[in-house]
Design a protein around this motif. Structure first.
Motif, PDB file in Angstrom:
ATOM      1  N   VAL A 165       0.834  -1.201   0.000  1.00 25.34           N
ATOM      2  CA  VAL A 165       0.000   0.000   0.000  1.00 25.34           C
ATOM      3  C   VAL A 165       0.867   1.248   0.000  1.00 25.34           C
ATOM      4  CG1 VAL A 165      -1.622   1.363   1.379  1.00 25.34           C
ATOM      5  CG2 VAL A 165      -2.011  -1.084   1.054  1.00 25.34           C
ATOM      6  N   LEU A 166       1.920   1.255   0.819  1.00 25.71           N
ATOM      7  CA  LEU A 166       2.795   2.421   0.879  1.00 25.71           C
ATOM      8  C   LEU A 166       3.551   2.614  -0.426  1.00 25.71           C
ATOM      9  CD1 LEU A 166       4.100   2.029   4.516  1.00 25.71           C
ATOM     10  CD2 LEU A 166       2.340   3.588   3.685  1.00 25.71           C
ATOM     11  N   THR A 193      -5.860   7.520   5.560  1.00 28.78           N
ATOM     12  CA  THR A 193      -7.014   7.046   4.789  1.00 28.78           C
ATOM     13  C   THR A 193      -6.594   6.297   3.531  1.00 28.78           C
ATOM     14  OG1 THR A 193      -7.166   9.222   3.737  1.00 28.78           O
ATOM     15  CG2 THR A 193      -8.607   8.807   5.647  1.00 28.78           C
ATOM     16  N   PHE A 194      -5.317   6.346   3.150  1.00 24.63           N
ATOM     17  CA  PHE A 194      -4.832   5.538   2.023  1.00 24.63           C
ATOM     18  C   PHE A 194      -4.816   4.055   2.374  1.00 24.63           C
ATOM     19  CE2 PHE A 194      -3.005   9.536   0.451  1.00 24.63           C
ATOM     20  CZ  PHE A 194      -3.412   9.460  -0.867  1.00 24.63           C
ATOM     21  N   LEU A 195      -4.789   3.746   3.662  1.00 21.68           N
ATOM     22  CA  LEU A 195      -4.812   2.353   4.102  1.00 21.68           C
ATOM     23  C   LEU A 195      -6.238   1.834   4.114  1.00 21.68           C
ATOM     24  CD1 LEU A 195      -2.450   2.609   7.200  1.00 21.68           C
ATOM     25  CD2 LEU A 195      -1.836   1.973   4.870  1.00 21.68           C
ATOM     26  N   GLU A 253      -4.741   4.460  13.572  1.00 24.84           N
ATOM     27  CA  GLU A 253      -6.023   5.148  13.494  1.00 24.84           C
ATOM     28  C   GLU A 253      -6.209   5.679  12.072  1.00 24.84           C
ATOM     29  OE1 GLU A 253      -8.406   9.052  15.143  1.00 24.84           O
ATOM     30  OE2 GLU A 253      -6.518   8.485  16.086  1.00 24.84           O
ATOM     31  N   ARG A 254      -7.234   5.180  11.429  1.00 24.79           N
ATOM     32  CA  ARG A 254      -7.535   5.599  10.060  1.00 24.79           C
ATOM     33  C   ARG A 254      -8.492   6.785  10.145  1.00 24.79           C
ATOM     34  NH1 ARG A 254     -11.087   4.324   5.978  1.00 24.79           N
ATOM     35  NH2 ARG A 254     -10.144   4.204   3.923  1.00 24.79           N
ATOM     36  N   SER A 255      -7.987   7.976   9.810  1.00 18.28           N
ATOM     37  CA  SER A 255      -8.763   9.201   9.944  1.00 18.28           C
ATOM     38  C   SER A 255      -8.280  10.213   8.923  1.00 18.28           C
ATOM     39  CB  SER A 255      -8.582   9.768  11.354  1.00 18.28           C
ATOM     40  OG  SER A 255      -9.005  11.116  11.424  1.00 18.28           O
ATOM     41  N   GLY A 269      -2.003  11.363   9.851  1.00 15.59           N
ATOM     42  CA  GLY A 269      -1.008  11.010   8.849  1.00 15.59           C
ATOM     43  C   GLY A 269      -0.162   9.843   9.302  1.00 15.59           C
ATOM     44  N   LEU A 270       0.576   9.291   8.378  1.00 15.57           N
ATOM     45  CA  LEU A 270       1.435   8.151   8.642  1.00 15.57           C
ATOM     46  C   LEU A 270       2.789   8.403   7.993  1.00 15.57           C
ATOM     47  CD1 LEU A 270       1.526   5.227   9.774  1.00 15.57           C
ATOM     48  CD2 LEU A 270       0.889   4.463   7.490  1.00 15.57           C
TER      49      LEU A 270
END
Length: 137
Positions: A9-10, A37-39, A50-52, A56-57
């Motif tokens: 995904v990354l 949110t890309f995940l 936390e997907r929000s 960010g990641l």
């Protein structure tokens, strides 16, 4: 099943997240920043992320001169243009031969953040920084 999903995904989101690399001491460091949110929800859950749209990641991988992944200690912070500083808490992820580090970073729309990262490994230490602007989707 999800073992190799996060790196994929990354990697696929790299153009959107401005993935890049830099030389730091004897290491090559690959790094990117993206919205969580890309995940997919499943991948985020499996890595306890936390997907929000306000989260960010950061993803960082450290390689030696031969291209082998390195186990290192990372610390760092993100500082936005208003001067708000947030410490980063990295978690090491090992999947097969790959080793990489992820950290979450909360943001607001158009937050321009200067990330300063310190790397400590056997026999050497180094620092680097990069800037990234996050957008709320």
């Amino acid at each position: 099943m999800w073992k190799f999903v996060l790196p994929l995904v990354l990697l696929l989101s790299a153009p959107l997240s401005q993935a890049t690399e830099t030389k730091v001491g004897n290491w090559t460091v690959h790094y990117s920043a993206l919205a969580s949110t890309f995940l997919t929800p499943e991948v985020a859950r499996s890595y306890n992320i936390e997907r929000s749209r306000f989260n960010g990641l950061l993803n960082i991988a450290v390689l030696d001169a031969s291209g082998a992944p390195q186990s290192v200690n990372l610390s760092g912070e993100g500082k936005n243009l208003l001067g708000t500083v947030r410490n980063l808490e990295f978690q090491e992820v090992r999947e097969g031969d790959a080793i990489y580090y992820i950290a979450e970073y909360p943001y607001r729309n158009e937050d321009n953040v200067l990330f300063s990262i310190d790397i400590q490994g056997p026999g050497q230490g180094a620092s680097f920084s990069f800037r990234h602007t996050f957008y709320v989707d």
